[in-house]
Scaffold this motif. Structure first.
Motif, PDB file in Angstrom:
ATOM      1  N   TYR A  81       0.817  -1.203   0.000  1.00  0.00           N
ATOM      2  CA  TYR A  81       0.000   0.000   0.000  1.00  0.00           C
ATOM      3  C   TYR A  81       0.859   1.263   0.000  1.00  0.00           C
ATOM      4  N   ARG A 126      -3.485  -9.514   0.171  1.00  0.00           N
ATOM      5  CA  ARG A 126      -2.400  -8.745   0.793  1.00  0.00           C
ATOM      6  C   ARG A 126      -2.957  -7.496   1.492  1.00  0.00           C
ATOM      7  N   VAL A 163      -4.666  -8.340   4.715  1.00  0.00           N
ATOM      8  CA  VAL A 163      -3.723  -8.664   5.789  1.00  0.00           C
ATOM      9  C   VAL A 163      -3.018  -7.405   6.302  1.00  0.00           C
ATOM     10  N   GLU A 164      -2.656  -6.514   5.384  1.00  0.00           N
ATOM     11  CA  GLU A 164      -1.864  -5.332   5.760  1.00  0.00           C
ATOM     12  C   GLU A 164      -2.715  -4.077   5.902  1.00  0.00           C
ATOM     13  N   GLN A 165      -4.045  -4.229   6.027  1.00  0.00           N
ATOM     14  CA  GLN A 165      -4.947  -3.078   6.016  1.00  0.00           C
ATOM     15  C   GLN A 165      -4.672  -2.096   7.156  1.00  0.00           C
ATOM     16  N   GLY A 166      -4.062  -2.573   8.247  1.00  0.00           N
ATOM     17  CA  GLY A 166      -3.678  -1.657   9.323  1.00  0.00           C
ATOM     18  C   GLY A 166      -2.815  -0.531   8.791  1.00  0.00           C
ATOM     19  N   GLU A 167      -2.028  -0.815   7.755  1.00  0.00           N
ATOM     20  CA  GLU A 167      -1.121   0.171   7.157  1.00  0.00           C
ATOM     21  C   GLU A 167      -1.871   1.334   6.507  1.00  0.00           C
ATOM     22  N   ARG A 190      -9.749  -1.288   9.667  1.00  0.00           N
ATOM     23  CA  ARG A 190      -9.927  -2.507  10.438  1.00  0.00           C
ATOM     24  C   ARG A 190     -11.294  -3.052  10.052  1.00  0.00           C
ATOM     25  N   ASP A 191     -11.300  -3.780   8.932  1.00  0.00           N
ATOM     26  CA  ASP A 191     -12.546  -4.213   8.311  1.00  0.00           C
ATOM     27  C   ASP A 191     -12.438  -5.714   8.056  1.00  0.00           C
TER      28      ASP A 191
END
Lengths: 208, 208
Positions: free
Chosen positions: B29, B104, B107-111, B115-116
């Motif tokens: 991202y 991907r 998994v890396e959505q915190g970046e 938070r879904d």
């Protein structure tokens, strides 16, 4: 003269690592910066650069020390110890910012161009050691490979905590872990061992 | 007059989504940018902004369409279908850039401050549907909760593919999946069902 200086350096390094963990935990890798971490740690640029030269170096240090950040008290052995450790780690993910940041960086490491499974492999080693004790204690079914199951459990555990994190901020992690173990135990443990095993009281699931 | 214009817009949107998936897959991202995606899609700024206003909007679109990106051919039913779907998804993770990028980003959505758990919950729904068929076919043990096990499997699967990705670029994912299923099956399937179930030939593990 050398002693106190060295002690101070070790202390400063710890303060920086803790501040870095807090910032990575709050902002993720791309949202973090050396200057934010310096401000949180209350160290000078000189103090920071003596220990860490870059944000990536800081992230690698937080990622690399995952096992050192958790101190699992002694007690049980074998399968019960492995289960207790799994639930202890769930507790640490909620309460220990160094461990939580380290896990977050391990999961999101693609974001800073890393593909390093060291943190995962160290848990494989630790789980494997407990499974070897379980084998000695006669708790495992004959068809179980201690190494293979250690790998399965590290993978399954990682995804369970990730799913729990996006679903509930890890509030439901103990319940999800209890369910995971309930479905795994018939494939690995003897009926006698299963009858003795207990899930921690804060999880709604039951072992047997 | 309206029809061709609308068709062209749909086509452009697809081209942009595919280019975005490629860039997110390659750069993550934070390494991606609207201009990189525009260049890859070969669209103008006007064309891009008609469909997407921001990098985050693009990431959300790639993340949101995870189920649409995979086309699982029909065939078996019940537990065998759930197993086949799991291995099909492993194949798609290697060969389908839209699906891989979507996973991907999940998994890396915190970046990117998300938070879904929608992408995870959609797989819970799909796995749950196959487990309900398995129940109708008499393949599940009485103590199995279809919904609970669907949740366990989504978590376990997610972590298994993440661990496999950092360990081997997902080369060993079929073997890791076969091992996961081997340890899970005794906890969910009747002995008769287990005797019939088969892991795909490209995995070294065996179901029974």
């Amino acid at each position: 003269m050398g002693e106190p200086k060295q002690e101070r350096a070790v202390k400063t390094r710890e303060v920086i690592l803790h501040a870095a963990a807090e910032i990575f935990d709050e902002c993720g890798y791309s949202g973090a910066s050396i200057s934010k971490i310096m401000a949180r740690a209350n160290v000078t640029q000189g103090g920071m650069y003596f220990h860490f030269k870059s944000k990536k170096g800081l992230a690698q240090a937080v990622l690399a020390h995952q096992q050192e950040f958790v101190h699992f008290p002694g007690g049980t052995a074998g399968l019960q110890r492995l289960i207790d450790l799994n639930f202890f780690l769930a507790h640490e993910l909620k309460n220990n910012v160094l461990f939580r940041a380290s896990v977050r960086l391990a999961v999101e490491q693609g974001e800073f161009g890393m593909r390093d499974d060291t943190a995962y492999q160290e848990w494989v080693e630790q789980f494997h050691a407990h499974l070897c004790v379980a084998r000695e204690q006669g708790e495992l079914l004959p068809e179980v490979s201690e190494r293979e199951f250690a790998n399965v459990l590290v993978g399954a555990y990682s995804g369970t905590q990730i799913f729990s994190n996006v679903s509930s901020g890890r509030e439901d992690l103990p319940d999800r872990l209890a369910a995971l173990w309930r479905y795994l135990l018939p494939g690995i443990a003897t009926p006698q061992a299963r009858a003795r095993l207990r899930m921690p009281a804060n999880a709604r699931g039951l072992a047997a």
